[in-house]
Design an enzyme around this catalytic site. Structure first.
Site, short mmCIF file in Angstrom:
data_model
loop_
_atom_site.label_atom_id
_atom_site.label_comp_id
_atom_site.label_asym_id
_atom_site.label_seq_id
_atom_site.Cartn_x
_atom_site.Cartn_y
_atom_site.Cartn_z
N GLU A 145 -3.01 2.60 5.92
CA GLU A 145 -2.69 3.42 6.95
C GLU A 145 -1.86 2.83 8.09
O GLU A 145 -2.46 2.07 8.69
CB GLU A 145 -3.94 4.08 7.49
CG GLU A 145 -4.80 4.91 6.65
CD GLU A 145 -4.26 6.32 6.31
OE1 GLU A 145 -3.05 6.58 6.95
OE2 GLU A 145 -4.86 6.95 5.36
N CYS B 57 -1.38 6.10 15.83
CA CYS B 57 -0.22 6.11 14.85
C CYS B 57 0.51 7.51 14.68
O CYS B 57 1.58 7.52 14.21
CB CYS B 57 -1.02 5.70 13.59
SG CYS B 57 -2.20 6.69 12.86
N GLU C 98 -11.50 -7.48 16.73
CA GLU C 98 -12.38 -8.35 17.54
C GLU C 98 -12.19 -7.76 19.00
O GLU C 98 -13.19 -8.02 19.68
CB GLU C 98 -11.85 -9.62 17.46
CG GLU C 98 -12.20 -10.54 16.11
CD GLU C 98 -11.59 -9.70 14.95
OE1 GLU C 98 -10.55 -9.46 15.12
OE2 GLU C 98 -12.30 -9.85 13.75
N TRP D 12 -8.25 -1.47 16.53
CA TRP D 12 -8.86 -1.18 17.88
C TRP D 12 -8.52 0.18 18.52
O TRP D 12 -9.17 0.71 19.36
CB TRP D 12 -8.62 -2.08 19.08
CG TRP D 12 -6.96 -2.69 18.93
CD1 TRP D 12 -6.55 -3.51 18.16
CD2 TRP D 12 -5.90 -1.87 19.32
NE1 TRP D 12 -5.10 -3.65 18.21
CE2 TRP D 12 -4.61 -2.53 18.91
CE3 TRP D 12 -5.79 -0.72 20.18
CZ2 TRP D 12 -3.43 -2.26 19.63
CZ3 TRP D 12 -4.49 -0.44 20.65
CH2 TRP D 12 -3.41 -0.90 20.40
N ASN D 13 -7.56 0.85 17.93
CA ASN D 13 -7.12 2.17 18.89
C ASN D 13 -8.17 3.26 18.47
O ASN D 13 -8.23 4.17 19.60
CB ASN D 13 -5.84 2.50 18.46
CG ASN D 13 -5.58 2.81 16.97
OD1 ASN D 13 -6.40 2.53 15.96
ND2 ASN D 13 -4.77 3.77 16.65
P1 NAD Z 1 -1.45 -6.75 14.72
O1 NAD Z 1 -0.05 -6.14 13.91
O2 NAD Z 1 -1.59 -8.16 15.19
O3 NAD Z 1 -2.66 -5.91 14.47
C1 NAD Z 1 -2.98 -4.74 14.07
C2 NAD Z 1 -4.42 -4.60 13.24
O4 NAD Z 1 -4.30 -5.54 12.39
C3 NAD Z 1 -5.29 -5.33 14.30
O5 NAD Z 1 -6.47 -4.47 14.17
C4 NAD Z 1 -5.70 -6.55 13.98
O6 NAD Z 1 -7.09 -7.29 14.16
C5 NAD Z 1 -5.43 -6.55 12.36
N1 NAD Z 1 -4.82 -7.57 11.80
C6 NAD Z 1 -3.74 -8.28 12.26
N2 NAD Z 1 -3.54 -9.32 11.12
C7 NAD Z 1 -4.36 -9.38 10.29
C8 NAD Z 1 -4.59 -10.02 9.09
N3 NAD Z 1 -3.81 -11.06 8.57
N4 NAD Z 1 -5.62 -9.74 8.30
C9 NAD Z 1 -6.40 -8.57 8.50
N5 NAD Z 1 -6.27 -7.83 9.63
C10 NAD Z 1 -5.29 -8.19 10.55
O7 NAD Z 1 -0.98 -5.74 16.19
P2 NAD Z 1 -1.70 -5.40 17.61
O8 NAD Z 1 -1.12 -6.03 18.64
O9 NAD Z 1 -3.32 -5.57 17.50
O10 NAD Z 1 -1.26 -3.86 17.34
C11 NAD Z 1 0.09 -3.71 17.68
C12 NAD Z 1 0.62 -2.73 16.45
O11 NAD Z 1 -0.08 -2.71 15.58
C13 NAD Z 1 1.05 -1.75 17.02
O12 NAD Z 1 2.52 -1.77 17.40
C14 NAD Z 1 1.10 -0.59 15.84
O13 NAD Z 1 2.30 -0.63 15.18
C15 NAD Z 1 0.10 -1.35 14.96
N6 NAD Z 1 -1.13 -0.44 14.68
C16 NAD Z 1 -1.34 0.60 14.12
C17 NAD Z 1 -2.52 1.34 14.00
C18 NAD Z 1 -2.70 2.42 13.39
O14 NAD Z 1 -3.50 3.24 13.67
N7 NAD Z 1 -1.86 2.59 12.07
C19 NAD Z 1 -3.60 0.86 14.88
C20 NAD Z 1 -3.49 -0.36 15.56
C21 NAD Z 1 -2.42 -0.93 15.70
#
Ligand code: NAD
Length: 476
Positions: A250, A284, A178, A151-152
């Site tokens: 990533e 990130c 979502e 989402w970011n």
């Molecule tokens: P999260 O780890 O639950 O989810 C991160 C992303 O992964 C979300 O877009 C989510 O929809 C997706 N996701 C989660 N479980 C999945 C699965 N089983 N299969 C497919 N996709 C899945 O955490 P969050 O609360 O949404 O974000 C928090 C952490 O995620 C942050 O602290 C950061 O470390 C990381 N993050 C990193 C990036 C990046 O650009 N690398 C982007 C967003 C979040």
């Protein structure tokens, strides 16, 4: 005035919603109120998307490079044309400022344009063989891609995944977050309006774990592209391994910023403070651990605190806002926990450290200093507007701290000593290094991490090649 749109999935060209499907409430992070309901895929939807992706690949892999390029260039032009709408929608659902989402539109168009050029330069090579033999190395599209975008960067993350897959001649099933679906749908619509056959790129939403398990268990999917947390990345890499699916990961980072006493301090402070509040730190490659030489430590710490205290936080749609809310309720909760833990372990809060108001997901730009290394925030990615500042004596100490964590996405250094710049470029273990700059991404530059920050690249020629496989053909 742009209205937040009605939401759907796009499977085999059909806009799908309703039908008794489960739904997810997309929320405005400024108010916490629901913007719209998003339909979630069931098993039948995913199977239909897989079957269409197989057909899409059979067709698109043979599309001439010029046709792929034409679609990508046209999509880029449409993104530029629709920037005002796309940017407003992205700000509504993610929270970052309108200025940021407008830049994201320009970056997205840039990725499509670059991929358009790149797909016409996917050359193989002919090997020099004994007389009578011919051997050719050729690049082929890997096959249907399952792409998961967070989402970011609600416009940018889907764009770089779509651009690379479409350029390579793959089909793609995109599951964007979502929480920010309308931005991804807006980008996809640009591709359709540019002439992309609809079975080549599709959008599904769902319960993330259900969708990824289902798609990665299918023999149709040949490539996984994931952007998100390291925890989820490791989980998906294990699922992908069962079918030997190639992966681009990533993942998270913990951006070290090494600040030396010979740096242009005003420029370092101006750049680092702006970089820190970009998307409320939910980036990130955000600058995170400020590793500062001790004789300029106080100056840097106080300068950073002064700058972050002056940041205007508010609704991203309003003029003058420099930092919007965090994207969802999990983020301010996480910031609060990090700050409480760091304080309890002895860190100083120089500015910020608290939520703002009781509506939406706002958190103050924050400077923490003299933070013990066992504080959670010194080890886990904060993904928020927290600047962590500690003093160090020597260059070797500073490099050791930069490399202390298993993350290796982006690193930054501020120094005017050219020899030191080269030593740091060698010694800091990251996929991207900014020296006297925080501008480390561009359509032509590969974007990647090492160690727990992932593998394979997005963007640049490497990003398109990551959606391809090589075949060597030997003729007798
Ligand atoms: P999260 O780890 O639950 O989810 C991160 C992303 O992964 C979300 O877009 C989510 O929809 C997706 N996701 C989660 N479980 C999945 C699965 N089983 N299969 C497919 N996709 C899945 O955490 P969050 O609360 O949404 O974000 C928090 C952490 O995620 C942050 O602290 C950061 O470390 C990381 N993050 C990193 C990036 C990046 O650009 N690398 C982007 C967003 C979040």
């Amino acid at each position: 005035m742009t209205q937040y749109p009605k939401l759907h999935m796009v499977i085999d060209g059909e806009e799908i919603s309703g039908g008794g499907r489960r739904t997810f409430d997309v929320v405005n992070p400024v108010t916490g109120e629901t913007l719209a309901e998003l339909p979630l895929a069931n098993e039948g939807d995913l199977n239909r998307a897989l079957e269409a992706a197989q057909r899409g690949f059979a067709r698109w892999r043979h599309a001439p490079a010029t046709e792929r390029a034409k679609v990508l260039h046209k999509a880029a032009a449409l993104i530029r044309e629709r920037t005002d709408d796309l940017a407003r929608i992205a700000t509504m659902e993610e929270g970052k400022t309108l200025a940021e989402t407008k830049i994201e539109c320009m970056a997205s168009a840039g990725w499509f344009d670059f991929a358009a050029g790149e797909c016409q330069r996917l050359y193989g090579r002919e090997l020099v063989r004994p007389v009578g033999q011919r051997s050719v190395v050729r690049w082929e599209p890997v096959g249907p891609v399952a792409a998961f975008a967070p989402w970011n960067f609600p416009l940018g993350n889907p764009s770089r995944k779509l651009a690379a897959a479409v350029a390579a001649g793959c089909s793609i099933i995109l599951k964007s977050a979502e929480e920010t679906p309308a931005s991804a749908l807006g980008i996809l619509q640009c591709l359709y309006d540019a002439g992309l056959p609809k079975e080549v790129a599709q959008a599904v939403f769902g319960v993330p774990d259900e969708v990824s398990r289902h798609l990665l268990a299918s023999p149709i999917i040949r490539k996984l592209s994931f952007t998100g947390s390291t925890v989820v990345g490791k989980h998906l890499a294990k699922l992908a391994a069962d079918n030997m699916i190639r992966t681009t990961m990533e993942l998270g980072g913990h951006g070290p910023v090494l600040v030396f006493d010979d740096a242009d301090m005003d420029k370092a402070l101006a750049t680092a403070s702006t970089g820190k509040i970009r998307n409320a730190g939910q980036v990130c490659v955000s600058p995170t651990r400020f590793i500062v030489q001790e004789n300029v430590y106080e100056k840097f710490r106080d300068g950073m605190a002064e700058r972050l205290a002056a940041i205007k936080v508010g609704d991203g749609l309003e003029d003058g806002t420099q930092m919007g809310p965090m994207a969802n309720s999990r983020r301010p909760d996480a910031m609060e926990k990090f700050v409480v833990d760091a304080k309890a372990k002895g860190a100083t809060v120089n500015t910020g450290g608290e939520r703002i108001g009781n509506q939406g997901y706002f958190f103050q730009p924050t400077v923490l200093s003299d933070i013990p290394l066992d504080a959670d925030v010194m080890n886990e990615e904060p993904f928020g507007p927290l600047a962590l500042i500690n003093p160090y004596k020597s260059e070797d100490d500073m490099i050791a701290e930069a490399n202390r964590l298993p993350y290796g996405l982006a690193g930054f250094a501020w120094t005017s000593d050219v020899q030191r710049q080269r030593r740091l470029a060698d010694a800091v273990e990251v996929g991207m290094m900014g020296i006297n700059t925080h501008m480390i991404a561009g359509p032509d530059a590969p974007f990647q991490g090492v160690q727990w920050s992932g593998h394979s690249s997005e963007d640049g020629p490497e990003g398109v090649k990551a959606c391809m496989v090589v075949k060597t053909v030997h003729e007798g």
